[in-house]
Design a protein around this motif. Sequence first.
Motif, PDB file in Angstrom:
ATOM      1  N   MET A   5       0.875  -1.165   0.000  1.00 46.07           N
ATOM      2  CA  MET A   5       0.000   0.000   0.000  1.00 46.07           C
ATOM      3  C   MET A   5       0.915   1.219   0.000  1.00 46.07           C
ATOM      4  O   MET A   5       1.802   1.336   0.853  1.00 46.07           O
ATOM      5  CB  MET A   5      -0.908   0.048   1.226  1.00 46.07           C
ATOM      6  CG  MET A   5      -1.696   1.359   1.316  1.00 46.07           C
ATOM      7  SD  MET A   5      -2.643   1.525   2.839  1.00 46.07           S
ATOM      8  CE  MET A   5      -4.244   1.070   2.235  1.00 46.07           C
ATOM      9  N   LEU A   6       0.720   2.106  -0.959  1.00 46.40           N
ATOM     10  CA  LEU A   6       1.543   3.307  -1.107  1.00 46.40           C
ATOM     11  C   LEU A   6       0.694   4.518  -0.756  1.00 46.40           C
ATOM     12  O   LEU A   6      -0.311   4.788  -1.404  1.00 46.40           O
ATOM     13  CB  LEU A   6       2.058   3.388  -2.546  1.00 46.40           C
ATOM     14  CG  LEU A   6       2.954   4.557  -2.925  1.00 46.40           C
ATOM     15  CD1 LEU A   6       4.143   4.677  -1.988  1.00 46.40           C
ATOM     16  CD2 LEU A   6       3.417   4.389  -4.374  1.00 46.40           C
ATOM     17  N   VAL A   7       1.084   5.229   0.308  1.00 50.15           N
ATOM     18  CA  VAL A   7       0.321   6.370   0.807  1.00 50.15           C
ATOM     19  C   VAL A   7       1.167   7.634   0.684  1.00 50.15           C
ATOM     20  O   VAL A   7       2.182   7.779   1.353  1.00 50.15           O
ATOM     21  CB  VAL A   7      -0.102   6.172   2.281  1.00 50.15           C
ATOM     22  CG1 VAL A   7      -1.001   7.318   2.739  1.00 50.15           C
ATOM     23  CG2 VAL A   7      -0.758   4.818   2.501  1.00 50.15           C
ATOM     24  N   ASP A  48       1.113  -6.672   2.284  1.00 53.16           N
ATOM     25  CA  ASP A  48       2.238  -7.142   3.085  1.00 53.16           C
ATOM     26  C   ASP A  48       2.933  -6.016   3.829  1.00 53.16           C
ATOM     27  O   ASP A  48       3.565  -6.240   4.856  1.00 53.16           O
ATOM     28  CB  ASP A  48       3.261  -7.845   2.181  1.00 53.16           C
ATOM     29  CG  ASP A  48       2.659  -9.042   1.481  1.00 53.16           C
ATOM     30  OD1 ASP A  48       2.116  -9.920   2.175  1.00 53.16           O
ATOM     31  OD2 ASP A  48       2.705  -9.094   0.232  1.00 53.16           O
ATOM     32  N   CYS A  49       2.815  -4.804   3.281  1.00 53.43           N
ATOM     33  CA  CYS A  49       3.585  -3.684   3.797  1.00 53.43           C
ATOM     34  C   CYS A  49       2.920  -2.376   3.376  1.00 53.43           C
ATOM     35  O   CYS A  49       2.290  -2.319   2.321  1.00 53.43           O
ATOM     36  CB  CYS A  49       4.995  -3.784   3.218  1.00 53.43           C
ATOM     37  SG  CYS A  49       6.166  -2.603   3.833  1.00 53.43           S
ATOM     38  N   VAL A  50       3.077  -1.337   4.201  1.00 50.40           N
ATOM     39  CA  VAL A  50       2.547  -0.009   3.892  1.00 50.40           C
ATOM     40  C   VAL A  50       3.709   0.971   3.845  1.00 50.40           C
ATOM     41  O   VAL A  50       4.514   1.029   4.779  1.00 50.40           O
ATOM     42  CB  VAL A  50       1.533   0.459   4.964  1.00 50.40           C
ATOM     43  CG1 VAL A  50       1.043   1.870   4.668  1.00 50.40           C
ATOM     44  CG2 VAL A  50       0.376  -0.517   5.081  1.00 50.40           C
ATOM     45  N   LEU A  51       3.819   1.730   2.751  1.00 51.60           N
ATOM     46  CA  LEU A  51       4.789   2.818   2.666  1.00 51.60           C
ATOM     47  C   LEU A  51       4.012   4.101   2.913  1.00 51.60           C
ATOM     48  O   LEU A  51       3.103   4.443   2.153  1.00 51.60           O
ATOM     49  CB  LEU A  51       5.455   2.855   1.291  1.00 51.60           C
ATOM     50  CG  LEU A  51       6.264   1.631   0.894  1.00 51.60           C
ATOM     51  CD1 LEU A  51       6.916   1.846  -0.467  1.00 51.60           C
ATOM     52  CD2 LEU A  51       7.318   1.308   1.929  1.00 51.60           C
ATOM     53  N   ILE A  79       7.919   4.302   7.071  1.00 51.47           N
ATOM     54  CA  ILE A  79       7.779   5.737   6.842  1.00 51.47           C
ATOM     55  C   ILE A  79       8.708   6.118   5.696  1.00 51.47           C
ATOM     56  O   ILE A  79       9.885   5.760   5.696  1.00 51.47           O
ATOM     57  CB  ILE A  79       8.144   6.535   8.117  1.00 51.47           C
ATOM     58  CG1 ILE A  79       7.132   6.260   9.233  1.00 51.47           C
ATOM     59  CG2 ILE A  79       8.245   8.021   7.826  1.00 51.47           C
ATOM     60  CD1 ILE A  79       5.723   6.726   8.957  1.00 51.47           C
ATOM     61  N   VAL A  80       8.156   6.836   4.721  1.00 50.23           N
ATOM     62  CA  VAL A  80       8.931   7.326   3.576  1.00 50.23           C
ATOM     63  C   VAL A  80       8.755   8.834   3.564  1.00 50.23           C
ATOM     64  O   VAL A  80       7.661   9.328   3.313  1.00 50.23           O
ATOM     65  CB  VAL A  80       8.427   6.721   2.243  1.00 50.23           C
ATOM     66  CG1 VAL A  80       9.276   7.220   1.088  1.00 50.23           C
ATOM     67  CG2 VAL A  80       8.431   5.210   2.297  1.00 50.23           C
ATOM     68  N   SER A  81       9.835   9.558   3.864  1.00 51.78           N
ATOM     69  CA  SER A  81       9.668  10.995   4.014  1.00 51.78           C
ATOM     70  C   SER A  81      10.934  11.761   3.701  1.00 51.78           C
ATOM     71  O   SER A  81      12.038  11.250   3.845  1.00 51.78           O
ATOM     72  CB  SER A  81       9.253  11.311   5.457  1.00 51.78           C
ATOM     73  OG  SER A  81       9.113  12.693   5.637  1.00 51.78           O
ATOM     74  N   SER A  82      10.740  12.993   3.308  1.00 52.54           N
ATOM     75  CA  SER A  82      11.875  13.890   3.122  1.00 52.54           C
ATOM     76  C   SER A  82      12.247  14.546   4.447  1.00 52.54           C
ATOM     77  O   SER A  82      13.260  15.213   4.558  1.00 52.54           O
ATOM     78  CB  SER A  82      11.543  14.961   2.075  1.00 52.54           C
ATOM     79  OG  SER A  82      10.374  15.652   2.438  1.00 52.54           O
ATOM     80  N   VAL A  83      11.418  14.342   5.458  1.00 51.57           N
ATOM     81  CA  VAL A  83      11.689  14.880   6.792  1.00 51.57           C
ATOM     82  C   VAL A  83      12.789  14.052   7.434  1.00 51.57           C
ATOM     83  O   VAL A  83      12.668  12.841   7.547  1.00 51.57           O
ATOM     84  CB  VAL A  83      10.411  14.829   7.669  1.00 51.57           C
ATOM     85  CG1 VAL A  83      10.718  15.274   9.088  1.00 51.57           C
ATOM     86  CG2 VAL A  83       9.318  15.670   7.056  1.00 51.57           C
ATOM     87  N   SER A  84      13.862  14.704   7.825  1.00 56.11           N
ATOM     88  CA  SER A  84      14.962  13.956   8.425  1.00 56.11           C
ATOM     89  C   SER A  84      15.183  14.335   9.888  1.00 56.11           C
ATOM     90  O   SER A  84      16.164  13.937  10.486  1.00 56.11           O
ATOM     91  CB  SER A  84      16.250  14.171   7.629  1.00 56.11           C
ATOM     92  OG  SER A  84      16.587  15.539   7.622  1.00 56.11           O
ATOM     93  N   GLU A  85      14.242  15.108  10.459  1.00 55.15           N
ATOM     94  CA  GLU A  85      14.371  15.472  11.865  1.00 55.15           C
ATOM     95  C   GLU A  85      14.307  14.222  12.732  1.00 55.15           C
ATOM     96  O   GLU A  85      13.372  13.431  12.620  1.00 55.15           O
ATOM     97  CB  GLU A  85      13.227  16.392  12.274  1.00 55.15           C
ATOM     98  CG  GLU A  85      13.314  17.787  11.732  1.00 55.15           C
ATOM     99  CD  GLU A  85      12.156  18.629  12.236  1.00 55.15           C
ATOM    100  OE1 GLU A  85      11.589  18.312  13.309  1.00 55.15           O
ATOM    101  OE2 GLU A  85      11.837  19.595  11.557  1.00 55.15           O
TER     102      GLU A  85
END
Length: 119
Positions: A5-7, A48-51, A79-85
């Motif tokens: 699942m791609l969110v 199987d997995c959620v991004l 979690i797929v994010s440009s946030v690197s905090e």
Amino acid sequence: MARIMLVDDSRISRRVIGDVLIGLGHKVAIEATSGEEALEKYDRDKVDCVLMDVEMGGISGIEATKLLTEQDPSAKVIIVSSVSEANRIKEAFASGAKGNVQKPVNREALGKMIDSMLT
């Protein structure tokens, strides 16, 4: 082959990440453009997995992850994010995420992360 699942609220990001997933031999089984939509669609089709993107309109990916893993404790959310905090990443893991991949997505890193979720 994993069913993913791609969110992500960005159509371009969904397309780019989707292409990477297909290249890795996986299938994008469900796409969602918001955390709310992800929660609604999750039960309809087994994945199987959620991004999960972090920053989206409506509820954040972190809040959606929390709700999704409360609904299904066995859910495997990356979690797929440009946030690197560091604090946001810690918050994501505290909410139930099992992994994290930074945008722009590195094919090899994403492949390894998904493989680790499935074993």
